[in-house]
Design an enzyme around this catalytic site. Sequence first.
Site, short mmCIF file in Angstrom:
data_model
loop_
_atom_site.label_atom_id
_atom_site.label_comp_id
_atom_site.label_asym_id
_atom_site.label_seq_id
_atom_site.Cartn_x
_atom_site.Cartn_y
_atom_site.Cartn_z
CE LYS A 104 -4.47 -1.12 1.96
NZ LYS A 104 -5.49 -1.08 2.96
CE LYS A 185 -5.71 -8.82 -1.46
NZ LYS A 185 -5.91 -8.52 -0.31
CE LYS A 188 -13.66 -4.43 0.41
NZ LYS A 188 -13.04 -4.14 1.90
P1 AMP Z 1 -10.76 -6.10 3.25
O1 AMP Z 1 -10.70 -6.11 1.76
O2 AMP Z 1 -9.27 -5.92 3.62
O3 AMP Z 1 -11.74 -5.26 3.90
O4 AMP Z 1 -10.87 -7.48 3.56
C1 AMP Z 1 -12.07 -8.20 4.29
C2 AMP Z 1 -11.99 -9.63 4.36
O5 AMP Z 1 -11.87 -10.25 3.09
C3 AMP Z 1 -10.56 -10.21 4.93
O6 AMP Z 1 -10.82 -11.25 5.85
C4 AMP Z 1 -9.65 -10.58 3.48
O7 AMP Z 1 -8.82 -11.69 4.16
C5 AMP Z 1 -10.89 -11.09 2.76
N1 AMP Z 1 -10.21 -10.97 1.56
C6 AMP Z 1 -10.23 -9.99 0.86
N2 AMP Z 1 -9.79 -10.15 -0.62
C7 AMP Z 1 -9.85 -11.56 -0.58
C8 AMP Z 1 -9.37 -12.39 -1.71
N3 AMP Z 1 -9.08 -11.91 -2.89
N4 AMP Z 1 -9.73 -13.61 -1.55
C9 AMP Z 1 -10.35 -14.37 -0.43
N5 AMP Z 1 -10.46 -13.51 0.89
C10 AMP Z 1 -10.25 -11.94 0.62
#
Ligand code: AMP
Length: 321
Positions: A104, A185, A188
């Site tokens: 980041k 990966k 968002k």
């Molecule tokens: P965040 O996008 O950081 O708010 O992540 C929220 C949750 O989604 C966390 O538990 C991450 O580990 C999970 N997560 C985010 N991106 C992925 C992905 N590409 N595959 C699986 N889990 C994900």
Amino acid sequence: MQPSGNLHIGNYLGALKNWVRIQSDYEAIFCIVDMHAVTVYQNPDELRAKIRELAALYLAAGIDPKQSTIMVQSAVPAHAELCWMLTCVTPVGWLQRMTQFKAKAAEQETVGDGLLQYPVLMAADILLYQAAIVPVGEDQTQHLELTRDIAQRFNSLYGETFVMPETSLPSVGARIMGLDDPTKKMSKSAPGSGHAVALLDPPATIRKKIMRATTDSAPGVDFDVLSPGVANLLGIFQAFSGWDDAQMRAHFSGMRYGELKKQVADMVIANLEPLQKRYNEIVSEKGYVDAVLREGAERVTPIANATVELVKRRMGLYTPC
Ligand code: AMP
């Protein structure tokens, strides 16, 4: 989860679907981490809207507010308080080594201190509730290890205070990759309209994105030599369907990629359509989401405050007699 960007099928399969499954086995707290979101600039009006959107998505996915707690991080000031206390026992080198921080930080012109402190705030989110289990996607395993390191360091300096939290990963879907680039990966913040399937994408958009997903030049599915793109599509299907490996092999071996994509799109749409319908019902009920969030914060505040009190006493900070 952070209320930034659009929630995608990686978030759903890596975390949210798992949360719904386990909520009846545990006393669960699902937090919307708005203070984590502002570690990079967020438009205030959009952030306000995204917090409610994310809460509605938790509900639409099946989190039951009678059984589990849904709350917003900034509504419980103890998160920030504990974060400061944990910051004081965390060596800066531990934070600079975090993969997510490095990635980041590389995207920013000026790196805010909040970005470095991000995993300490996450440790506070977890340790505040003496959580035994943290269900996350694979990308969060390093942050969970750091949480345990911070807890251990605190416990060894000030005496047994925190429960050591365990990481819980789903067996399938822990790491969903980008459709346009299956070596990265699904995220968002990644640019490109073909990268992620958002939970609120209309069916036609979902189908278009999946039909355009990167595969390889082989004629069809060969389980002995799966390229990242094909493995990702199969992983998405398996995580949504709940099929075991034998079912997957029997059904997809030799299938041409066009047909594979069609079946993956059908499966994703069939799972997201009911979620989207519930989401629309939830947001049309005026005041419902805010009531859930208010009640959630009220329910967890005494637990969070009790931990902060304990930590203050352990550290020798002022607590009135
Ligand atoms: P965040 O996008 O950081 O708010 O992540 C929220 C949750 O989604 C966390 O538990 C991450 O580990 C999970 N997560 C985010 N991106 C992925 C992905 N590409 N595959 C699986 N889990 C994900």
